[in-house]
Enzyme design. Structure first.
Site, short mmCIF file in Angstrom:
data_model
loop_
_atom_site.label_atom_id
_atom_site.label_comp_id
_atom_site.label_asym_id
_atom_site.label_seq_id
_atom_site.Cartn_x
_atom_site.Cartn_y
_atom_site.Cartn_z
N HIS A 6 1.08 5.13 0.88
CA HIS A 6 0.46 6.19 1.68
C HIS A 6 0.59 7.52 0.93
O HIS A 6 1.70 7.91 0.55
CB HIS A 6 1.20 6.37 3.01
CG HIS A 6 1.08 5.22 3.96
ND1 HIS A 6 0.18 5.21 5.00
CD2 HIS A 6 1.76 4.05 4.06
CE1 HIS A 6 0.31 4.09 5.70
NE2 HIS A 6 1.26 3.36 5.15
N HIS A 39 0.84 -1.20 0.00
CA HIS A 39 0.00 0.00 0.00
C HIS A 39 0.87 1.24 0.00
O HIS A 39 1.87 1.32 0.70
CB HIS A 39 -0.97 0.03 1.18
CG HIS A 39 -0.33 -0.25 2.50
ND1 HIS A 39 0.02 -1.52 2.91
CD2 HIS A 39 0.03 0.58 3.51
CE1 HIS A 39 0.56 -1.47 4.11
NE2 HIS A 39 0.59 -0.20 4.50
P1 AMP Z 1 1.52 0.29 7.37
O1 AMP Z 1 2.09 0.54 8.73
O2 AMP Z 1 2.31 0.96 6.28
O3 AMP Z 1 1.30 -1.19 7.11
O4 AMP Z 1 0.14 1.02 7.34
C1 AMP Z 1 -1.10 0.37 7.49
C2 AMP Z 1 -2.14 1.45 7.48
O5 AMP Z 1 -3.39 0.84 7.30
C3 AMP Z 1 -2.20 2.27 8.79
O6 AMP Z 1 -1.99 3.64 8.49
C4 AMP Z 1 -3.61 2.00 9.29
O7 AMP Z 1 -4.19 3.13 9.87
C5 AMP Z 1 -4.35 1.58 8.03
N1 AMP Z 1 -5.48 0.71 8.23
C6 AMP Z 1 -5.52 -0.44 8.96
N2 AMP Z 1 -6.75 -0.99 8.91
C7 AMP Z 1 -7.50 -0.16 8.14
C8 AMP Z 1 -8.85 -0.17 7.71
N3 AMP Z 1 -9.71 -1.15 8.06
N4 AMP Z 1 -9.29 0.84 6.92
C9 AMP Z 1 -8.46 1.83 6.55
N5 AMP Z 1 -7.16 1.90 6.91
C10 AMP Z 1 -6.69 0.92 7.71
#
Ligand code: AMP
Length: 139
Positions: free
Chosen positions: A100, A98
């Site tokens: 950001h 993903h």
């Molecule tokens: P990372 O640390 O790069 O894996 O980021 C994962 C991101 O996913 C974090 O910023 C979380 O806030 C976001 N996240 C986790 N679960 C959800 C969800 N159900 N809907 C939207 N964002 C999410």
């Protein structure tokens, strides 16, 4: 067991979806670092950038490129930090690639992406030459 992001793509978990096409998908982060914080993903599950087939990487980048100005304009941002946490050691928590897109604002005190490391690596010229040659040979 599919990732939480695959469950969002399938509509099994609610999300604020902002974009969808055949291969990519984008939605607001549930824990936004700033207004408009958006995640862009490939619909298929790949854990890391390193695992993405070329065509998926191309589609993903095209969607990021399309969404950066859309996200910035929607929240009247001055700039954005665009980043991948690529692997657990880099802080990746969800094992589904993903990107950001974090809108940034003049004076928001977030700092540059360099702030994540807390300082510079102490490397000599020989080490840098060796590392550069090694990367070049693998690229
Ligand atoms: P990372 O640390 O790069 O894996 O980021 C994962 C991101 O996913 C974090 O910023 C979380 O806030 C976001 N996240 C986790 N679960 C959800 C969800 N159900 N809907 C939207 N964002 C999410």
């Amino acid at each position: 067991m599919s990732t939480i992001f695959s469950q969002i793509v399938e509509g099994e978990i609610p999300a604020r979806v902002v974009y969808e096409d055949e291969t990519t998908f984008a939605f607001l982060d549930a824990n936004p670092l700033s207004p408009g914080h958006t995640l862009v993903i490939p619909k298929d599950e790949y854990e890391r950038l390193n695992d993405l087939p070329d065509d998926v990487a191309t589609d993903l980048y095209a969607t990021v490129q399309q969404l950066v100005p859309a996200v910035e304009d929607a929240v009247d941002a001055d700039a954005s930090t665009v980043a991948f946490n690529n692997g657990e050691a880099a802080g990746q928590e969800v094992p589904h690639v993903h990107c950001h897109i974090v809108p940034r604002f003049d004076g928001d005190d977030g700092g540059p992406i360099h702030a994540a490391m807390g300082g510079f690596a102490d490397l000599g010229d020989d080490e840098l030459d060796e590392i550069a040659a090694d990367i070049e040979s693998r690229a």
